[in-house]
Design a protein around this motif. Structure first.
Motif, PDB file in Angstrom:
ATOM      1  N   HIS A   1      46.186 -37.607  16.088  1.00 25.24           N
ATOM      2  CA  HIS A   1      45.826 -36.994  14.916  1.00 25.24           C
ATOM      3  C   HIS A   1      45.261 -35.661  15.324  1.00 25.24           C
ATOM      4  CE1 HIS A   1      44.097 -36.498  11.032  1.00 25.24           C
ATOM      5  NE2 HIS A   1      43.062 -36.309  11.565  1.00 25.24           N
ATOM      6  N   ASP A   2      45.682 -34.543  14.479  1.00 26.56           N
ATOM      7  CA  ASP A   2      45.096 -33.117  14.751  1.00 26.56           C
ATOM      8  C   ASP A   2      44.463 -32.673  13.320  1.00 26.56           C
ATOM      9  OD1 ASP A   2      47.311 -32.681  13.593  1.00 26.56           O
ATOM     10  OD2 ASP A   2      47.902 -31.130  14.928  1.00 26.56           O
ATOM     11  N   GLN A   3      43.596 -32.012  13.525  1.00 23.25           N
ATOM     12  CA  GLN A   3      42.847 -31.277  12.286  1.00 23.25           C
ATOM     13  C   GLN A   3      42.230 -30.103  12.445  1.00 23.25           C
ATOM     14  OE1 GLN A   3      40.248 -34.614  11.134  1.00 23.25           O
ATOM     15  NE2 GLN A   3      38.612 -33.274  10.874  1.00 23.25           N
ATOM     16  N   LEU A   4      41.894 -29.287  11.768  1.00 30.36           N
ATOM     17  CA  LEU A   4      41.453 -27.764  11.311  1.00 30.36           C
ATOM     18  C   LEU A   4      40.059 -28.134  10.989  1.00 30.36           C
ATOM     19  CD1 LEU A   4      42.125 -25.142  12.385  1.00 30.36           C
ATOM     20  CD2 LEU A   4      42.338 -24.518   9.734  1.00 30.36           C
ATOM     21  N   MET A   5      39.028 -27.659  11.795  1.00 25.67           N
ATOM     22  CA  MET A   5      37.594 -27.877  11.630  1.00 25.67           C
ATOM     23  C   MET A   5      37.027 -26.347  11.408  1.00 25.67           C
ATOM     24  SD  MET A   5      34.441 -29.775  13.482  1.00 25.67           S
ATOM     25  CE  MET A   5      32.857 -29.871  12.669  1.00 25.67           C
ATOM     26  N   MET A   6      36.373 -25.959  10.168  1.00 30.36           N
ATOM     27  CA  MET A   6      35.739 -24.724  10.182  1.00 30.36           C
ATOM     28  C   MET A   6      34.205 -24.842  10.808  1.00 30.36           C
ATOM     29  SD  MET A   6      38.162 -22.965   9.096  1.00 30.36           S
ATOM     30  CE  MET A   6      37.648 -21.443   8.382  1.00 30.36           C
ATOM     31  N   VAL A   7      33.950 -23.925  11.725  1.00 31.20           N
ATOM     32  CA  VAL A   7      32.729 -23.977  12.411  1.00 31.20           C
ATOM     33  C   VAL A   7      31.989 -22.723  12.076  1.00 31.20           C
ATOM     34  CG1 VAL A   7      31.468 -23.676  14.703  1.00 31.20           C
ATOM     35  CG2 VAL A   7      33.642 -25.094  14.258  1.00 31.20           C
ATOM     36  N   ALA A   8      30.787 -22.905  11.329  1.00 34.66           N
ATOM     37  CA  ALA A   8      29.897 -21.755  10.777  1.00 34.66           C
ATOM     38  C   ALA A   8      29.585 -20.757  11.898  1.00 34.66           C
ATOM     39  CB  ALA A   8      28.699 -22.364   9.941  1.00 34.66           C
TER      40      ALA A   8
END
Length: 88
Positions: free
Chosen positions: A77-84
């Motif tokens: 599984h892969d996904q995009l994570m937005m980091v502040a």
């Protein structure tokens, strides 16, 4: 003394924090594969970050988010994570 123009940056890219996230599919720890923008072209890691955001689909720099790609070695599984971003 404070900087006249404080800059923001990703705490993960700058080594202040790590990304620790469990895979939503299998529960194993996911690995950070780095900034999504660095994966788009051969010279992306060498270009200024704000320039990459403008030309590669993130024109709204006011959000101060850094997209990271996470991958699970266990199930794929892969996904995009937005980091502040934070003040540097």
């Amino acid at each position: 003394m404070t900087a006249a123009n404080p800059s923001k940056g990703c705490p993960v890219c700058n080594g202040f924090e790590g990304l620790n996230m469990l895979c939503p599919q299998c529960g194993e720890m996911m690995e950070d594969r780095g900034r999504f923008l660095d994966l788009l072209a051969d010279y992306s890691p060498y270009r200024p970050i704000d320039d990459l955001k403008r030309t590669d689909g993130y024109p709204d720099l006011d959000t101060h988010q850094c997209p990271h790609t996470l991958y699970c070695r266990n199930c794929g599984h892969d996904q995009l994570m937005m980091v502040a971003e934070i003040l540097l």
